[in-house]
Design a protein around this motif. Structure first.
Motif, PDB file in Angstrom:
ATOM      1  N   MET B   1       0.842  -1.206   0.000  1.00 29.70           N
ATOM      2  CA  MET B   1       0.000   0.000   0.000  1.00 29.70           C
ATOM      3  C   MET B   1       0.874   1.253   0.000  1.00 29.70           C
ATOM      4  N   GLY B   2       1.984   1.176   0.715  1.00 26.82           N
ATOM      5  CA  GLY B   2       2.900   2.315   0.739  1.00 26.82           C
ATOM      6  C   GLY B   2       3.401   2.660  -0.647  1.00 26.82           C
ATOM      7  N   ASP B   3       3.723   1.616  -1.414  1.00 32.98           N
ATOM      8  CA  ASP B   3       4.174   1.824  -2.793  1.00 32.98           C
ATOM      9  C   ASP B   3       3.093   2.503  -3.622  1.00 32.98           C
ATOM     10  N   LEU B   4       1.843   2.048  -3.423  1.00 34.13           N
ATOM     11  CA  LEU B   4       0.746   2.643  -4.190  1.00 34.13           C
ATOM     12  C   LEU B   4       0.606   4.123  -3.845  1.00 34.13           C
ATOM     13  N   ASN B   5       0.640   4.424  -2.547  1.00 32.70           N
ATOM     14  CA  ASN B   5       0.488   5.822  -2.132  1.00 32.70           C
ATOM     15  C   ASN B   5       1.595   6.694  -2.707  1.00 32.70           C
ATOM     16  N   LEU B   6       2.808   6.158  -2.710  1.00 29.53           N
ATOM     17  CA  LEU B   6       3.931   6.911  -3.291  1.00 29.53           C
ATOM     18  C   LEU B   6       3.722   7.151  -4.782  1.00 29.53           C
ATOM     19  N   ALA B   7       3.296   6.070  -5.478  1.00 23.32           N
ATOM     20  CA  ALA B   7       3.083   6.201  -6.934  1.00 23.32           C
ATOM     21  C   ALA B   7       1.959   7.184  -7.230  1.00 23.32           C
ATOM     22  N   ILE B   8       0.948   7.176  -6.382  1.00 18.32           N
ATOM     23  CA  ILE B   8      -0.175   8.105  -6.590  1.00 18.32           C
ATOM     24  C   ILE B   8       0.305   9.546  -6.455  1.00 18.32           C
ATOM     25  N   ARG B   9       1.066   9.810  -5.428  1.00 16.77           N
ATOM     26  CA  ARG B   9       1.555  11.186  -5.248  1.00 16.77           C
ATOM     27  C   ARG B   9       2.468  11.576  -6.412  1.00 16.77           C
ATOM     28  N   LYS B  10       3.268  10.607  -6.848  1.00 20.86           N
ATOM     29  CA  LYS B  10       4.196  10.890  -7.945  1.00 20.86           C
ATOM     30  C   LYS B  10       3.450  11.184  -9.253  1.00 20.86           C
ATOM     31  N   ASN B  11       2.418  10.398  -9.518  1.00 18.76           N
ATOM     32  CA  ASN B  11       1.744  10.493 -10.820  1.00 18.76           C
ATOM     33  C   ASN B  11       0.593  11.477 -10.857  1.00 18.76           C
ATOM     34  N   ARG B  12       0.093  11.847  -9.689  1.00 15.53           N
ATOM     35  CA  ARG B  12      -1.166  12.605  -9.672  1.00 15.53           C
ATOM     36  C   ARG B  12      -1.072  13.988  -9.067  1.00 15.53           C
ATOM     37  N   THR B  13       0.087  14.338  -8.511  1.00 16.04           N
ATOM     38  CA  THR B  13       0.148  15.632  -7.824  1.00 16.04           C
ATOM     39  C   THR B  13       1.222  16.538  -8.425  1.00 16.04           C
ATOM     40  N   ALA B  14       1.102  17.780  -8.088  1.00 21.30           N
ATOM     41  CA  ALA B  14       2.105  18.761  -8.496  1.00 21.30           C
ATOM     42  C   ALA B  14       2.519  19.578  -7.281  1.00 21.30           C
ATOM     43  N   ASN B  15       3.771  20.024  -7.298  1.00 23.85           N
ATOM     44  CA  ASN B  15       4.207  21.039  -6.337  1.00 23.85           C
ATOM     45  C   ASN B  15       3.942  22.388  -6.988  1.00 23.85           C
ATOM     46  N   VAL B  16       2.986  23.084  -6.441  1.00 24.29           N
ATOM     47  CA  VAL B  16       2.516  24.304  -7.089  1.00 24.29           C
ATOM     48  C   VAL B  16       3.084  25.517  -6.369  1.00 24.29           C
ATOM     49  N   THR B  17       3.733  26.361  -7.131  1.00 23.72           N
ATOM     50  CA  THR B  17       4.201  27.639  -6.590  1.00 23.72           C
ATOM     51  C   THR B  17       3.292  28.740  -7.127  1.00 23.72           C
ATOM     52  N   VAL B  18       2.558  29.362  -6.222  1.00 22.93           N
ATOM     53  CA  VAL B  18       1.660  30.449  -6.626  1.00 22.93           C
ATOM     54  C   VAL B  18       2.359  31.769  -6.318  1.00 22.93           C
ATOM     55  N   THR B  19       2.509  32.583  -7.319  1.00 22.48           N
ATOM     56  CA  THR B  19       3.133  33.893  -7.119  1.00 22.48           C
ATOM     57  C   THR B  19       2.086  34.972  -7.353  1.00 22.48           C
ATOM     58  N   ILE B  20       1.902  35.829  -6.353  1.00 20.78           N
ATOM     59  CA  ILE B  20       0.902  36.890  -6.473  1.00 20.78           C
ATOM     60  C   ILE B  20       1.623  38.232  -6.601  1.00 20.78           C
ATOM     61  N   HIS B 312      -8.651  -0.934  -4.918  1.00 20.87           N
ATOM     62  CA  HIS B 312      -8.878  -0.839  -6.362  1.00 20.87           C
ATOM     63  C   HIS B 312      -8.576   0.578  -6.861  1.00 20.87           C
ATOM     64  N   TYR B 313      -9.122   1.564  -6.188  1.00 20.13           N
ATOM     65  CA  TYR B 313      -8.884   2.949  -6.627  1.00 20.13           C
ATOM     66  C   TYR B 313      -7.405   3.325  -6.487  1.00 20.13           C
ATOM     67  N   LYS B 314      -6.803   2.882  -5.410  1.00 23.35           N
ATOM     68  CA  LYS B 314      -5.381   3.217  -5.230  1.00 23.35           C
ATOM     69  C   LYS B 314      -4.529   2.546  -6.306  1.00 23.35           C
ATOM     70  N   THR B 315      -4.842   1.282  -6.592  1.00 21.46           N
ATOM     71  CA  THR B 315      -4.089   0.562  -7.623  1.00 21.46           C
ATOM     72  C   THR B 315      -4.200   1.279  -8.966  1.00 21.46           C
ATOM     73  N   LEU B 316      -5.384   1.752  -9.258  1.00 23.14           N
ATOM     74  CA  LEU B 316      -5.599   2.401 -10.558  1.00 23.14           C
ATOM     75  C   LEU B 316      -4.989   3.799 -10.597  1.00 23.14           C
ATOM     76  N   LEU B 317      -5.166   4.559  -9.511  1.00 23.02           N
ATOM     77  CA  LEU B 317      -4.576   5.908  -9.490  1.00 23.02           C
ATOM     78  C   LEU B 317      -3.053   5.829  -9.567  1.00 23.02           C
ATOM     79  N   ALA B 318      -2.500   4.749  -9.054  1.00 19.12           N
ATOM     80  CA  ALA B 318      -1.041   4.618  -9.043  1.00 19.12           C
ATOM     81  C   ALA B 318      -0.475   4.395 -10.444  1.00 19.12           C
ATOM     82  N   HIS B 319      -1.333   3.967 -11.387  1.00 16.47           N
ATOM     83  CA  HIS B 319      -0.846   3.690 -12.739  1.00 16.47           C
ATOM     84  C   HIS B 319      -0.964   4.950 -13.603  1.00 16.47           C
TER      85      HIS B 319
END
Lengths: 413, 413
Positions: B1-20, B312-319
């Motif tokens: 599960m840890g691997d899935l969570n890592l893959a999800i963050r890697k594939n689905r998230t961004a580090n967003v820098t907002v400049t105002i 199931h959702y984690k497995t799929l989001l990780a791909h």
């Protein structure tokens, strides 16, 4: 069975009118003898190891006698042979193919009237170990080189090739690492097939090129559809049946054939086995997993096998697209040590051999038949497509009957 | 599960820098609130009949309240819906499609922020009876007309279509006669798929067109390979999972996904079911054969379902190739009368609904978060790809995060 026999006569025979003339005039009321010399239909079997040894002068004494007996029984029944080109065995050391040994065998079979097929040019099983140290580009180049070399070396003797074997499973095969599965994963099935077919055809444009598979699920016919839609020229659809787990029966066989009819391509039943002993358990998926030290042929099994072989051949001959049936193997104890032979290990005839003889050289064959031409020099007979010989007193004429239905042959003395 | 969570963050998230900034100068040390408004990932479900009724003004009283509750729970979790275009129901009388009723539903879902998919344009099941009196040329014309009409009528609302459904089995389906199986036997799978895709694309060039199948054997990936090799443009590979006979588990799911990776195409998991009651017996081949009057959801089953849904959702989001998951159906008692809902028949929440909420609107979601810009006007956060809103005192800004990894957003006051 009546329906099958009717369909066989409809699809496999011609009403032949032979007209004999001399200096423009009919040769009337003349006694002649017509006899069949060969079938157009390809009745084949896999090679025998002892034949390879025999034709290469490696046998003597009892072994030689046995090999000669086997050859005699082969040639009585068959007019096609499949010769082995399993890469790992054909070229165990990179650059040292055993071309001459197989060339000698090909010559021998051709000299004895057989069509010879090479099997296979590209397959993920029995691949040489030395591919494993290569990268995929190198494997591809080695595969090209291999096809170019062997198709070229055997052209004229072997003009029929199983180009790609078992492509359905090829990229997902995971029992052991091998160079061709790697390659197929990389290229995909269709690109691999296209590449291998193009290579073989460029070397021998006259060759008949087959795609061959044991998978008769929709995956195989979808693969063929994909190849054809992508412009790959497949000459013949090859279908293996290996029925170690039980004869398919007429209905299943017909359903399988129906699946491939829509491509309007010839079909070869490339590898056929029915055992005369106990059946392999149904839970076995990969037949190679069934390893037994003894798998005896039994009296009951031989009776069953004989009936099933007759039904199998009749079912296939009845289908107009089928052009070849290859038995695998002629004698017991070869692949899987199975009693799948038409002969026992000592090459004695099983009932299946005799029943098949009654068809191929009996019911489906024109033995020497005495006839008389009529007033206009004509004789009429119904016979299976193939090669014929006509004897008129001491003169001998040969002719070929290639198309079913009504055919006319004209012989000018 | 840890691997899935890592893959999800890697594939689905961004580090967003907002400049105002304001008039070219950074807005420093400014309190802001950032909150997520939507996911880029498509979390979908099939339509609900009561929603169709509700949006068409057909409900009142208790039924209306129940439908509203269902809609509320739908919209809390999902941003995609699959709407029904089963031909037999959509156009039971030839020439009388229920376009307006489905249009009203499509409008409602779009107005509530959902992406709408139409399902399906060409399928051998639920075909109208009136096709049966036609010849194949007429069936093909009717199928063209149907695609042209519906894709055109819904363009702008529905720009995502399951074009051909279950083509692997289509020509060999033999449970009952139907117009589309006849057509597919005639054309072959690839030509049928090409024809339907070309027709749909010609009407709506912006549409995302899917091939969809429940068959995840090599037959399906060979079919896709054949289509692509023949130049058919498939935008997305649709895979059904319907796990009424038991959850696949992470490993099998990953193996299935691996099979389709090589095409480098987005994958939508188009129809996903996991039951919270007893499993359908494994010997059932066609799930439609399992007809039960009662199929209760159980407390134990609901716990198991919740765990499996999360996995199931984690497995799929990780791909990385998976872009959409559609649950089938939201409430119990729809297809097969199965307890496959995330809600019970009374629309009360099962644990699976709550667990999925904790992911989609919790772990994978940026709730309103108070931040402060630094001296250069920047704030940094990590969030799932999607739509965001930034509040600065009484001003509201929206921005979109579409690419994973490092992203910069510039907001000018």
């Amino acid at each position: 069975m009546g329906d099958l026999n009717l369909a066989i006569r409809k699809n496999r025979t011609a009403n032949v009118t032979v007209t004999i003339s001399y200096q423009g005039l009919p040769v009337a009321h003349q006694e002649i003898i017509i006899k069949q010399k060969n079938h157009k239909f390809l009745f084949g079997s896999s090679w025998s190891e002892s034949t390879l040894s025999l034709v290469n002068g490696e046998l003597s004494g009892k072994d030689k006698e046995l090999a000669e007996l086997l050859n005699e029984r082969f040639l009585f029944l068959f007019n096609q042979v499949t010769l082995p080109f399993y890469w790992a065995r054909f070229e165990p050391q990179c650059g040292q193919p055993q071309t001459q040994r197989i060339l000698n065998a090909a010559h021998w079979y051709v000299d004895h009237g057989c069509v010879v097929k090479g099997h296979p040019l590209c397959w993920h099983t029995l691949t040489p170990e030395w591919l494993l140290s290569m990268n995929n580009q190198e494997i591809l180049q080695a595969q090209f080189d291999r096809i170019q070399r062997d198709v070229s070396d055997f052209a004229g003797l072997i003009d029929q090739w199983d180009v790609v074997n078992e492509a359905v499973i090829m990229p997902i095969f995971d029992r052991y690492d091998n160079g061709i599965t790697r390659l197929c994963r990389d290229l995909g099935r269709i690109k691999l097939i296209r590449t291998m077919f193009d290579t073989a055809r460029s070397i021998n444009p006259k060759a008949t090129l087959l795609l061959n598979d044991f998978d008769v699920s929709p995956a195989y016919d979808i693969l063929i559809e994909g190849c054809l839609a992508a412009g790959v020229q497949i000459d013949v659809i090859g279908i293996q049946t290996h029925m170690h787990q039980g004869y398919w029966g007429t209905e299943r066989t017909q359903r399988v054939l129906e699946r491939f009819e829509r491509f309007n391509l010839p079909i070869h039943l490339t590898e056929n086995s029915i055992v005369s002993g106990h059946l392999m358990p149904p839970e076995i998926i990969d037949l190679n997993d069934y390893q037994v030290s003894e798998w005896p042929s039994t009296a009951d099994g031989e009776q069953r096998q004989a009936q099933e072989v007759v039904l199998h051949y009749k079912t296939l001959l009845a289908h107009p697209f089928v052009q070849a049936i290859t038995w695998w193997d002629l004698s017991d104890g070869r692949w899987l040590n199975a009693p799948a032979g038409l002969l026992r290990k000592d090459h004695s005839r099983k009932p299946a051999y005799d029943e098949l003889s009654k068809l191929i050289k009996g019911e489906w064959w024109l033995s020497p038949t005495r006839m008389k031409t009529d007033a206009s020099g004509k004789s009429v007979f119904n016979g299976f497509l193939g090669e014929y010989e006509l004897l008129l007193e001491h003169q001998k004429f040969t002719f070929s009957v290639q198309e079913k239905g009504e055919t006319s042959i004209s012989i000018i003395l």
